[in-house]
Design a protein around this motif. Structure first.
Motif, PDB file in Angstrom:
ATOM      1  N   GLU A  98       0.751  -1.002   0.242  1.00 30.86           N
ATOM      2  CA  GLU A  98       0.324   0.218  -0.240  1.00 30.86           C
ATOM      3  C   GLU A  98       0.848   1.377  -0.519  1.00 30.86           C
ATOM      4  OE1 GLU A  98      -3.273   0.172  -0.148  1.00 30.86           O
ATOM      5  OE2 GLU A  98      -2.518  -2.014  -0.428  1.00 30.86           O
ATOM      6  N   SER A  99       2.562   1.540   0.560  1.00 32.69           N
ATOM      7  CA  SER A  99       3.307   2.493   0.765  1.00 32.69           C
ATOM      8  C   SER A  99       3.995   2.749  -1.447  1.00 32.69           C
ATOM      9  CB  SER A  99       3.951   2.127   1.625  1.00 32.69           C
ATOM     10  OG  SER A  99       5.108   2.590   1.034  1.00 32.69           O
ATOM     11  N   ALA A 100       3.400   3.579  -1.774  1.00 37.05           N
ATOM     12  CA  ALA A 100       3.822   4.067  -3.343  1.00 37.05           C
ATOM     13  C   ALA A 100       5.650   4.317  -3.320  1.00 37.05           C
ATOM     14  CB  ALA A 100       3.404   5.293  -4.112  1.00 37.05           C
ATOM     15  N   LEU A 101       5.498   5.392  -1.915  1.00 36.44           N
ATOM     16  CA  LEU A 101       6.620   5.580  -1.354  1.00 36.44           C
ATOM     17  C   LEU A 101       7.796   4.143  -1.556  1.00 36.44           C
ATOM     18  CD1 LEU A 101       8.685   8.084  -0.545  1.00 36.44           C
ATOM     19  CD2 LEU A 101       8.206   7.957   1.468  1.00 36.44           C
ATOM     20  N   THR A 102       7.250   3.579  -0.492  1.00 34.14           N
ATOM     21  CA  THR A 102       8.074   2.314  -0.686  1.00 34.14           C
ATOM     22  C   THR A 102       8.861   1.615  -1.872  1.00 34.14           C
ATOM     23  OG1 THR A 102       7.337   1.261   1.708  1.00 34.14           O
ATOM     24  CG2 THR A 102       8.507  -0.214   0.172  1.00 34.14           C
ATOM     25  N   VAL A 103       7.729   1.480  -2.524  1.00 39.82           N
ATOM     26  CA  VAL A 103       7.837   1.058  -4.130  1.00 39.82           C
ATOM     27  C   VAL A 103       8.756   2.312  -4.539  1.00 39.82           C
ATOM     28  CG1 VAL A 103       7.340   0.931  -6.638  1.00 39.82           C
ATOM     29  CG2 VAL A 103       5.926  -0.216  -4.469  1.00 39.82           C
ATOM     30  N   GLY A 104       8.972   2.981  -4.682  1.00 42.68           N
ATOM     31  CA  GLY A 104      10.219   4.367  -5.305  1.00 42.68           C
ATOM     32  C   GLY A 104      11.318   4.602  -4.872  1.00 42.68           C
ATOM     33  N   ILE A 105      11.438   4.340  -3.662  1.00 39.64           N
ATOM     34  CA  ILE A 105      12.569   4.257  -2.501  1.00 39.64           C
ATOM     35  C   ILE A 105      13.155   2.430  -3.038  1.00 39.64           C
ATOM     36  CG2 ILE A 105      14.083   3.684  -0.861  1.00 39.64           C
ATOM     37  CD1 ILE A 105      11.622   5.190   0.469  1.00 39.64           C
ATOM     38  N   THR A 106      12.722   1.901  -3.145  1.00 39.48           N
ATOM     39  CA  THR A 106      13.435   0.640  -3.357  1.00 39.48           C
ATOM     40  C   THR A 106      13.911   0.179  -4.982  1.00 39.48           C
ATOM     41  OG1 THR A 106      11.486  -0.712  -2.042  1.00 39.48           O
ATOM     42  CG2 THR A 106      13.027  -2.040  -3.064  1.00 39.48           C
ATOM     43  N   LEU A 107      12.748   0.450  -6.347  1.00 39.26           N
ATOM     44  CA  LEU A 107      13.275   0.787  -6.635  1.00 39.26           C
ATOM     45  C   LEU A 107      14.769   1.937  -7.649  1.00 39.26           C
ATOM     46  CD1 LEU A 107       9.855   1.417  -8.913  1.00 39.26           C
ATOM     47  CD2 LEU A 107      11.524  -0.136  -9.653  1.00 39.26           C
ATOM     48  N   PHE A 108      14.549   3.117  -7.045  1.00 44.56           N
ATOM     49  CA  PHE A 108      15.756   4.077  -6.592  1.00 44.56           C
ATOM     50  C   PHE A 108      17.312   3.427  -5.979  1.00 44.56           C
ATOM     51  CE2 PHE A 108      18.823   7.244  -5.517  1.00 44.56           C
ATOM     52  CZ  PHE A 108      18.145   8.246  -6.404  1.00 44.56           C
ATOM     53  N   ILE A 109      16.780   2.480  -5.027  1.00 45.79           N
ATOM     54  CA  ILE A 109      18.291   1.386  -4.058  1.00 45.79           C
ATOM     55  C   ILE A 109      18.470   0.750  -5.408  1.00 45.79           C
ATOM     56  CG2 ILE A 109      18.681   0.888  -2.083  1.00 45.79           C
ATOM     57  CD1 ILE A 109      17.218   2.189  -0.678  1.00 45.79           C
ATOM     58  N   GLY A 110      17.534  -0.270  -5.960  1.00 47.89           N
ATOM     59  CA  GLY A 110      17.699  -1.469  -7.114  1.00 47.89           C
ATOM     60  C   GLY A 110      18.551  -0.700  -8.071  1.00 47.89           C
ATOM     61  N   GLY A 111      18.003   0.461  -8.297  1.00 51.52           N
ATOM     62  CA  GLY A 111      18.712   0.774  -9.660  1.00 51.52           C
ATOM     63  C   GLY A 111      19.987   1.299  -9.312  1.00 51.52           C
ATOM     64  N   ILE A 112      20.518   1.888  -8.014  1.00 50.32           N
ATOM     65  CA  ILE A 112      22.300   2.405  -8.329  1.00 50.32           C
ATOM     66  C   ILE A 112      22.777   0.986  -7.864  1.00 50.32           C
ATOM     67  CG2 ILE A 112      23.953   2.640  -6.253  1.00 50.32           C
ATOM     68  CD1 ILE A 112      21.871   4.656  -5.548  1.00 50.32           C
ATOM     69  N   ILE A 252       8.996   8.609  -6.463  1.00 51.39           N
ATOM     70  CA  ILE A 252       9.363   9.433  -4.581  1.00 51.39           C
ATOM     71  C   ILE A 252       8.370  10.810  -5.376  1.00 51.39           C
ATOM     72  CG2 ILE A 252      10.903  10.681  -3.524  1.00 51.39           C
ATOM     73  CD1 ILE A 252      12.430   7.552  -4.066  1.00 51.39           C
ATOM     74  N   GLY A 253       8.794  11.953  -6.728  1.00 50.26           N
ATOM     75  CA  GLY A 253       8.909  13.285  -6.890  1.00 50.26           C
ATOM     76  C   GLY A 253       7.296  12.968  -6.935  1.00 50.26           C
TER      77      GLY A 253
END
Length: 264
Positions: A98-112, A252-253
């Motif tokens: 239910e957390s879009a922020l969690t998805v955004g952060i995980t995508l970002f970290i996974g990308g790095i 995230i934005g």
């Protein structure tokens, strides 16, 4: 949800399910952009159309699925950790979904992380699935559990897990595809069971949407898998890493700017 929505989501599912980019993240952006309400059927639809994607793996690797019984034992061993963790932490996983922020952060970290994977694991010795032993399969299965955090990407977690166990990029990707079959089938079956337990009945129109979604997901996944393997062997993960960073930053934005992102 209408037919156009179903086709678009199915295309996204077929393209992203087997790529290390997180289908969940893409579903969030697409559903938000199309204004699709996050009701029970939409949630069921996004899981059930995985069956089409599963079938594409079986069709593409038909001979591999009927070669040896040992193949199924390896898949079972690799599947067990996700099955256990899924049952133990089902409620927490649903909360994270239910957390879009969690998805955004995980995508970002996974990308790095993907930016450096090719350098970290650059001395593979296992080139085919038949050379994977049970312990290695189990370890890859534990990596799959990481993907229960929304935005991680099941494909990314299992491919990186395979490469960490000295599989080549191709071997790791193919084992990830194979492991998707029992994992995604189990997830779909559970979602259908929960849907009916909650007293829902699928209407004729909804059955049509599910049928269309599965056919489209199947066709698109056929193309995506072949293209991905070729690209991965030649270019590696860097482009996928940058792509995830961009998508994660977008989510995230949007979240930070107050947009109501419906997580499906």
């Amino acid at each position: 949800m209408n037919i156009i929505h179903a086709i678009i989501l199915a295309i996204i599912e077929g393209l992203t399910e087997f790529l290390p980019v997180s289908s969940t993240g893409h579903m969030i952006i697409a559903s938000s952009a199309m204004g699709i309400a996050s009701n029970d059927f939409v949630k069921l639809f996004t899981v059930a159309i995985q069956l089409g994607a599963i079938l594409s793996v079986v069709v593409l690797y038909f001979k591999r699925f009927f070669r040896t019984f040992d193949f199924y034992i390896k898949l079972l061993v690799a599947f067990i950790p996700a099955a256990v963790f899924g049952l133990l932490f089902a409620k927490k996983i649903d909360e994270l979904m239910e957390s879009a922020l969690t998805v955004g952060i995980t995508l970002f970290i996974g990308g790095i992380i993907l930016l450096f994977v090719d350098k970290w694991f650059n001395q593979p010795i296992i080139e085919e699935e038949k050379d994977i032993n049970y312990l290695t399969a189990l370890k890859i299965g534990f990596f799959q559990c990481i993907s229960m955090i929304p935005g991680t990407s099941r494909s990314a977690a299992t491919i990186v897990g395979g490469m960490s166990q000295k599989l080549t990029r191709k071997a790791a990707a193919e084992f990830s595809f194979f492991l998707a079959v029992p994992t995604m089938f189990a997830a779909t079956a559970k979602k259908l069971l929960d849907f009916y337990k909650e007293g829902h009945v699928i209407s004729g129109e909804e059955i049509k949407l599910l049928a269309i979604g599965n056919v489209v997901a199947f066709i698109v996944a056929l193309l995506a898998i072949r293209t991905f393997i070729t690209f991965l062997e030649r270019k590696g993960f860097v482009l996928f890493g940058w792509y995830r960073i961009v998508v994660g930053a977008i989510i995230i934005g949007l979240y930070m700017s107050g947009h109501n992102l419906e997580v499906i």
